[in-house]
Design an enzyme around this catalytic site. Structure first.
Site, PDB file in Angstrom:
ATOM      1  N   GLU A 161      -4.104   3.943  -8.312  1.00  0.00           N
ATOM      2  CA  GLU A 161      -5.368   4.563  -7.929  1.00  0.00           C
ATOM      3  C   GLU A 161      -5.411   5.971  -8.506  1.00  0.00           C
ATOM      4  OE1 GLU A 161      -8.121   6.190  -4.274  1.00  0.00           O
ATOM      5  OE2 GLU A 161      -6.544   4.741  -3.794  1.00  0.00           O
ATOM      6  N   HIS A 181      -1.484  11.195  -2.062  1.00  0.00           N
ATOM      7  CA  HIS A 181      -2.801  10.703  -1.665  1.00  0.00           C
ATOM      8  C   HIS A 181      -3.777  11.837  -1.399  1.00  0.00           C
ATOM      9  CE1 HIS A 181      -5.906   9.416   1.222  1.00  0.00           C
ATOM     10  NE2 HIS A 181      -5.892   8.292   0.522  1.00  0.00           N
ATOM     11  N   GLU A 184       0.746  -0.418  -4.792  1.00  0.00           N
ATOM     12  CA  GLU A 184      -0.398   0.469  -4.987  1.00  0.00           C
ATOM     13  C   GLU A 184       0.067   1.899  -4.773  1.00  0.00           C
ATOM     14  OE1 GLU A 184      -3.821   2.942  -3.458  1.00  0.00           O
ATOM     15  OE2 GLU A 184      -1.943   2.401  -2.478  1.00  0.00           O
ATOM     16  N   HIS A 214       0.819  -1.208   0.000  1.00  0.00           N
ATOM     17  CA  HIS A 214       0.000   0.000   0.000  1.00  0.00           C
ATOM     18  C   HIS A 214       0.859   1.267   0.000  1.00  0.00           C
ATOM     19  CE1 HIS A 214      -3.123   2.654   2.205  1.00  0.00           C
ATOM     20  NE2 HIS A 214      -3.525   2.510   0.962  1.00  0.00           N
ATOM     21  N   ASP A 220      -1.128   6.356  -5.443  1.00  0.00           N
ATOM     22  CA  ASP A 220      -2.166   7.340  -5.760  1.00  0.00           C
ATOM     23  C   ASP A 220      -1.603   8.359  -6.729  1.00  0.00           C
ATOM     24  OD1 ASP A 220      -4.194   6.552  -3.587  1.00  0.00           O
ATOM     25  OD2 ASP A 220      -2.372   6.896  -2.423  1.00  0.00           O
TER      26      ASP A 220
END
Length: 244
Positions: free
Chosen positions: A114, A54, A39, A12, A41
């Site tokens: 993301e 993020h 992962e 993450h 952002d």
């Protein structure tokens, strides 16, 4: 996707809480712990450059102030994105999406991207991120997985790069989510891990969707998800879970 090419464990925001999230240092640390998928952002600067962050604002994870999307990439790239975490990472910069993508491709690391638009820029962000992902991963054996909580961003990504796989992020089962997931042609649902139960697993299987969960940092939660038959876990605890 009949053959699911992604690993079961996903780091993450890089290496979660062991390093400053969404930085190259975090991606490297995740790789050092054996993770093969990260992962992250991605949002847009004021001049349209995709970069990793993020929050909509800068204060929590940089020495900047205000809305990140209001600044140019030249200004964003000069910020310190590591000092907030610990002295070890002082001077770590915000990375561009291109820099992260090139590092990942060179080191055999897969990406769960993301799409994290600044409010009001959903369609533009989805279009730019998908277009850049398709360019940067052209010819890759395994493409990046594009996900978002914002259907508008995913529709724009679908139009810009229809061949890239998409996943809908869900923090709740809001009215209309199923219709959007079908219209978007998603390959996966990426849910808050507490949402998964036998009923939702059944819906996903009926539609042929893979089942991913965020953010799982406890062994009991991971064991429950594997028992349900889900396909992937996104975790901060790269030091706790060994990705086999």
């Amino acid at each position: 996707m009949t053959n699911w090419p992604y690993p079961r464990w996903i780091a993450h925001r890089g290496a979660g809480k062991l390093s400053p999230e969404n930085t190259l240092a975090a991606v490297r640390l995740g790789a050092e712990h054996g993770y093969r998928m990260i992962e992250c952002d991605v949002k847009l600067s004021a001049d349209g450059v995709p970069f990793l962050l993020h929050d909509a604002t800068l204060e929590r994870t940089t020495n900047g102030q205000g809305t990140a999307g209001d600044l140019s990439w030249a200004a964003l790239s000069r910020l310190d994105a590591g000092a907030w975490h610990s002295r070890r990472f002082v001077g770590e910069s915000l990375p561009s999406f291109e820099a992260i993508s090139r590092w990942c491709r060179a080191n055999g690391m897969l990406l769960n991207i993301e799409i994290k638009p600044t409010p009001g820029t959903e369609a533009q962000t989805g279009h730019v991120v998908a277009t850049e992902a398709a360019r940067l991963w052209q010819g890759a054996h395994v493409p990046p997985l594009l996900t978002s909580f914002r259907p508008e961003a995913l529709y724009a990504a679908q139009a810009a790069a229809p061949a890239l796989p998409r996943g809908l992020l869900l923090d709740s089962l809001w009215d209309g989510w199923l219709d959007h997931a079908q219209a978007l042609g998603v390959v996966a649902l990426v849910c808050n891990h507490a949402l998964w139960d036998d009923a939702l697993v059944g819906v996903a299987r009926t539609h042929g969707w893979r089942m991913l969960s965020y953010t799982v940092n406890d062994e009991w939660a991971a064991q429950r998800l594997w028992a349900l038959g889900t396909d992937g876990i996104i975790t901060d605890r790269v030091d706790l879970f060994a990705p086999d």
